[in-house]
Each structure stands twice: as structure tokens, then as C-alpha cells.
Scaffold this motif. Sequence first.
Motif, PDB file in Angstrom:
ATOM      1  N   VAL A 169      -3.360  -5.465  -4.500  1.00 47.66           N
ATOM      2  CA  VAL A 169      -2.534  -6.672  -4.626  1.00 47.66           C
ATOM      3  C   VAL A 169      -3.272  -7.849  -3.998  1.00 47.66           C
ATOM      4  N   PRO A 170      -2.941  -9.090  -4.414  1.00 46.54           N
ATOM      5  CA  PRO A 170      -3.613 -10.279  -3.860  1.00 46.54           C
ATOM      6  C   PRO A 170      -3.260 -10.510  -2.395  1.00 46.54           C
ATOM      7  N   PRO A 171      -4.050 -11.321  -1.699  1.00 49.07           N
ATOM      8  CA  PRO A 171      -3.731 -11.655  -0.306  1.00 49.07           C
ATOM      9  C   PRO A 171      -2.348 -12.291  -0.211  1.00 49.07           C
ATOM     10  N   GLY A 172      -1.580 -11.882   0.798  1.00 50.49           N
ATOM     11  CA  GLY A 172      -0.265 -12.446   1.014  1.00 50.49           C
ATOM     12  C   GLY A 172       0.793 -11.956   0.036  1.00 50.49           C
ATOM     13  N   HIS A 173       0.486 -11.001  -0.795  1.00 49.29           N
ATOM     14  CA  HIS A 173       1.456 -10.479  -1.762  1.00 49.29           C
ATOM     15  C   HIS A 173       2.612  -9.791  -1.033  1.00 49.29           C
ATOM     16  N   ARG A 174       3.781  -9.787  -1.626  1.00 52.42           N
ATOM     17  CA  ARG A 174       4.978  -9.224  -1.002  1.00 52.42           C
ATOM     18  C   ARG A 174       4.831  -7.726  -0.684  1.00 52.42           C
ATOM     19  N   LEU A 175       3.924  -7.030  -1.380  1.00 51.81           N
ATOM     20  CA  LEU A 175       3.745  -5.596  -1.140  1.00 51.81           C
ATOM     21  C   LEU A 175       2.541  -5.294  -0.248  1.00 51.81           C
ATOM     22  N   ALA A 176       1.838  -6.325   0.198  1.00 52.11           N
ATOM     23  CA  ALA A 176       0.557  -6.122   0.881  1.00 52.11           C
ATOM     24  C   ALA A 176       0.694  -5.381   2.198  1.00 52.11           C
ATOM     25  N   GLY A 177       1.802  -5.499   2.877  1.00 52.61           N
ATOM     26  CA  GLY A 177       1.948  -4.873   4.189  1.00 52.61           C
ATOM     27  C   GLY A 177       2.548  -3.483   4.155  1.00 52.61           C
ATOM     28  N   ARG A 178       2.798  -2.939   3.003  1.00 55.27           N
ATOM     29  CA  ARG A 178       3.467  -1.647   2.889  1.00 55.27           C
ATOM     30  C   ARG A 178       2.499  -0.486   3.160  1.00 55.27           C
ATOM     31  N   HIS A 179       3.039   0.616   3.689  1.00 55.82           N
ATOM     32  CA  HIS A 179       2.243   1.835   3.870  1.00 55.82           C
ATOM     33  C   HIS A 179       2.162   2.630   2.571  1.00 55.82           C
ATOM     34  N   ARG A 180       3.175   2.558   1.760  1.00 55.20           N
ATOM     35  CA  ARG A 180       3.244   3.210   0.467  1.00 55.20           C
ATOM     36  C   ARG A 180       4.051   2.305  -0.458  1.00 55.20           C
ATOM     37  N   VAL A 181       3.790   2.443  -1.759  1.00 55.55           N
ATOM     38  CA  VAL A 181       4.563   1.650  -2.702  1.00 55.55           C
ATOM     39  C   VAL A 181       4.855   2.492  -3.939  1.00 55.55           C
ATOM     40  N   ASN A 182       6.070   2.355  -4.439  1.00 56.80           N
ATOM     41  CA  ASN A 182       6.418   2.974  -5.725  1.00 56.80           C
ATOM     42  C   ASN A 182       5.934   2.034  -6.819  1.00 56.80           C
ATOM     43  N   LEU A 183       5.219   2.560  -7.785  1.00 56.93           N
ATOM     44  CA  LEU A 183       4.622   1.703  -8.810  1.00 56.93           C
ATOM     45  C   LEU A 183       5.683   0.919  -9.575  1.00 56.93           C
ATOM     46  N   ALA A 184       6.891   1.441  -9.644  1.00 55.28           N
ATOM     47  CA  ALA A 184       7.963   0.739 -10.354  1.00 55.28           C
ATOM     48  C   ALA A 184       8.251  -0.629  -9.734  1.00 55.28           C
ATOM     49  N   GLU A 185       7.918  -0.786  -8.450  1.00 53.83           N
ATOM     50  CA  GLU A 185       8.148  -2.071  -7.787  1.00 53.83           C
ATOM     51  C   GLU A 185       7.198  -3.149  -8.300  1.00 53.83           C
ATOM     52  N   ALA A 186       6.191  -2.770  -9.041  1.00 53.76           N
ATOM     53  CA  ALA A 186       5.253  -3.743  -9.604  1.00 53.76           C
ATOM     54  C   ALA A 186       5.455  -3.934 -11.097  1.00 53.76           C
ATOM     55  N   ALA A 187       6.579  -3.491 -11.597  1.00 46.37           N
ATOM     56  CA  ALA A 187       6.819  -3.515 -13.048  1.00 46.37           C
ATOM     57  C   ALA A 187       6.746  -4.919 -13.635  1.00 46.37           C
ATOM     58  N   GLU A 188       7.120  -5.921 -12.865  1.00 46.60           N
ATOM     59  CA  GLU A 188       7.137  -7.294 -13.378  1.00 46.60           C
ATOM     60  C   GLU A 188       5.836  -8.048 -13.113  1.00 46.60           C
ATOM     61  N   GLU A 189       4.883  -7.384 -12.500  1.00 42.96           N
ATOM     62  CA  GLU A 189       3.628  -8.038 -12.155  1.00 42.96           C
ATOM     63  C   GLU A 189       2.652  -8.017 -13.342  1.00 42.96           C
ATOM     64  N   PRO A 190       1.813  -9.043 -13.463  1.00 42.26           N
ATOM     65  CA  PRO A 190       0.691  -8.953 -14.424  1.00 42.26           C
ATOM     66  C   PRO A 190      -0.360  -7.988 -13.871  1.00 42.26           C
ATOM     67  N   PHE A 191      -0.965  -7.215 -14.749  1.00 40.21           N
ATOM     68  CA  PHE A 191      -1.962  -6.222 -14.340  1.00 40.21           C
ATOM     69  C   PHE A 191      -3.355  -6.638 -14.811  1.00 40.21           C
ATOM     70  N   VAL A 192      -4.325  -6.334 -13.977  1.00 38.06           N
ATOM     71  CA  VAL A 192      -5.735  -6.456 -14.353  1.00 38.06           C
ATOM     72  C   VAL A 192      -6.265  -5.023 -14.453  1.00 38.06           C
ATOM     73  N   GLY A 193      -6.861  -4.681 -15.579  1.00 37.28           N
ATOM     74  CA  GLY A 193      -7.269  -3.287 -15.748  1.00 37.28           C
ATOM     75  C   GLY A 193      -8.538  -3.128 -16.550  1.00 37.28           C
ATOM     76  N   LEU A 194      -8.961  -1.885 -16.628  1.00 36.79           N
ATOM     77  CA  LEU A 194     -10.107  -1.553 -17.468  1.00 36.79           C
ATOM     78  C   LEU A 194      -9.704  -1.591 -18.936  1.00 36.79           C
ATOM     79  N   ARG A 195     -10.672  -1.643 -19.804  1.00 40.37           N
ATOM     80  CA  ARG A 195     -10.400  -1.637 -21.240  1.00 40.37           C
ATOM     81  C   ARG A 195      -9.787  -0.303 -21.653  1.00 40.37           C
ATOM     82  N   PRO A 196      -9.049  -0.281 -22.769  1.00 40.22           N
ATOM     83  CA  PRO A 196      -8.358   0.942 -23.187  1.00 40.22           C
ATOM     84  C   PRO A 196      -9.263   2.135 -23.450  1.00 40.22           C
ATOM     85  N   ASP A 197     -10.568   1.922 -23.731  1.00 43.25           N
ATOM     86  CA  ASP A 197     -11.441   3.056 -24.018  1.00 43.25           C
ATOM     87  C   ASP A 197     -11.982   3.724 -22.758  1.00 43.25           C
ATOM     88  N   PHE A 198     -11.598   3.237 -21.587  1.00 47.88           N
ATOM     89  CA  PHE A 198     -11.993   3.868 -20.338  1.00 47.88           C
ATOM     90  C   PHE A 198     -10.929   4.869 -19.905  1.00 47.88           C
TER      91      PHE A 198
END
Length: 292
Positions: A169-198
Motif C-alpha cells: 500500500v502507498p505511504p500513509g494508506h489507511r491499511l499501512a499500520g496493520r499487522h494483517r489485512v483481509n484482502l476484501a478490505e481493499a476491494a474498492e482500491e485500484p490495483f497495480v499488477g503484472l500482466r495477465p500472462d504472468f
Amino acid sequence: MNVGDLRWFVVLAETEHLTEAAAALGTSQPNLSRSLRRVEAAFGVRLFEREHRGLRLNPYGRIVLAAARASTVAVDTAQQQIDALLDPDSGTVRLAFLHSVATGIVPDLLTAFRAEAPSVNFGLREQPSHDIVHSLESGEAELAITGPRPDPAVFGWHLLQRQRLCLYVPPGHRLAGRHRVNLAEAAEEPFVGLRPDFGFRRVTDDLCRAAGFTPSVAFESTDLTTIDRLVGAGLGVAVLPGGAVRGTESGATPVPLEGIRARRDIGLTWRLTNNLSPAADRFRTFVRSLRQ
């Protein structure tokens, strides 16, 4: 006619004397004469003119001599190259690996191994997991560092690392200080990822699907460092293996994901039916000797 006949022909052509050539080759004159007949029969012409004092190479013979010299040099060079590849101290290890381990596991292993075997070379192939399987099947790669484990009936496996997957997550993000996170909590976030063939992109998509959403992808890349930096710049969040990106100061913060599925196994693999070259076998033995 074989390569040995051509070698004998070269000596005979250089001496133009049957007795001298036979002595130099450590064979009998009848053996050398039979070898010459095989060469002449293969080309369909006489290669020497018989004279009272010995033999004289004719125009056909001079053509064959040039070809024989080139052929024997080519065969000798090929043998030298094969011998070098088969040398456990200076051979070549054909190694394929996942893009996502290129900045961590692979350089660490190569650095450690080269301290023990500095003259061994590596032929490296950076590929998606499905291409790695093809490379092992075709023999283009002898060993591979990949995940998940391929078919155990076909491929051997040595576990190298069990990686915890993280939400970066970016600096200062609302989830940055967590010890664990459920991925569902990021459902509304834009994602940066690898291309689909990876392969790791499919891991991300599967995790998001299991969390009940389809990620909105803001950008696709082929490079983990680029993804890390774009997350650090605030473009979005990303799922990456913890510690997969090194040597950057992007500010992106990894937060471990909850759940048993939020991990992946990375291992060294090889095709069970293929014989490894001595250098590759030495590398496999070295890797197996390391503590996980």
C-alpha cells in the motif's frame, strides 16, 4: 567413411607417403590403404596419383583435403565444447526462473554457489510458470525455480521458500499500520499488477476472487520494481510476495494478508526422466544442502 578416415587422409595428404603416414598414425599400411579406399569411394574419384616415390595429391584430393581439415577442426571444436559443458567445475547450468524471484532467490543462490564453483556458467531464462514447464520438457532448461510445484509424477522438487503474500500500500494508506489485512478490505482500491500472462497475476486474481471481488486494475507491468514504485507513488495497491522487491525506497508498505491461501511455495524443480549435466547436478546438490 568416418571422421577417423578423414583424419588419416589429412596425414597421408600432408606426407604423400604411405609408409611415413602409417608410421606417424601408428597403424599398418594395409589399414591405411583400406581407409583411403573408403574416402575415395565416398567421393567417387581417385584423390592421389601413384608415383614411383610415393603419392601425389591431385586436384580432387586438394579439394577433399581442405574439406577434411575443416571437418576435423569442426568436430574437435564441438567435442571441446561438449567436454566443457560436461565439466562440473566449468560447465553450464541451464536454469529457468519466475520473474517474481529474479530480484531475491535467484541472485542469492547464484552468489552463494559461485563462491563454491566460480568457473561454472549459467544460461538463464526468465519465464512465466507455464513456459518454464515447456522449457524443462524440451530440455532447454535443466533446472527451474518456480511455483507452485509442477506435476510430482513428472518433476522432482525441492522447497526453497514459503512466501507470505502481502498487500503493498502507498505511504500513509489507511491499511499501512496493520499487522494483517483481509484482502476484501481493499476491494474498492485500484490495483497495480503484472500482466495477465504472468503466473503471479493469476495468483492475485484468484485471491481477489476468493475475497469476493474482481480487482480494478489501474496499470499492468512486467516488472515488480515498477509495480512497487507505482504503489509508492500512490497509483494503487498491489499483491506481491513479501520481500520480493529489494533495493528501492518507494515508500510502499507491505501488509501481510490473512488466510492460509495467502502464501506460495517456491522450489527448485527438474524433469525426473532427464539426466542432468554434471554442472547442473552439482548446483542441485548445492541447493539441497542449504538450510531453508
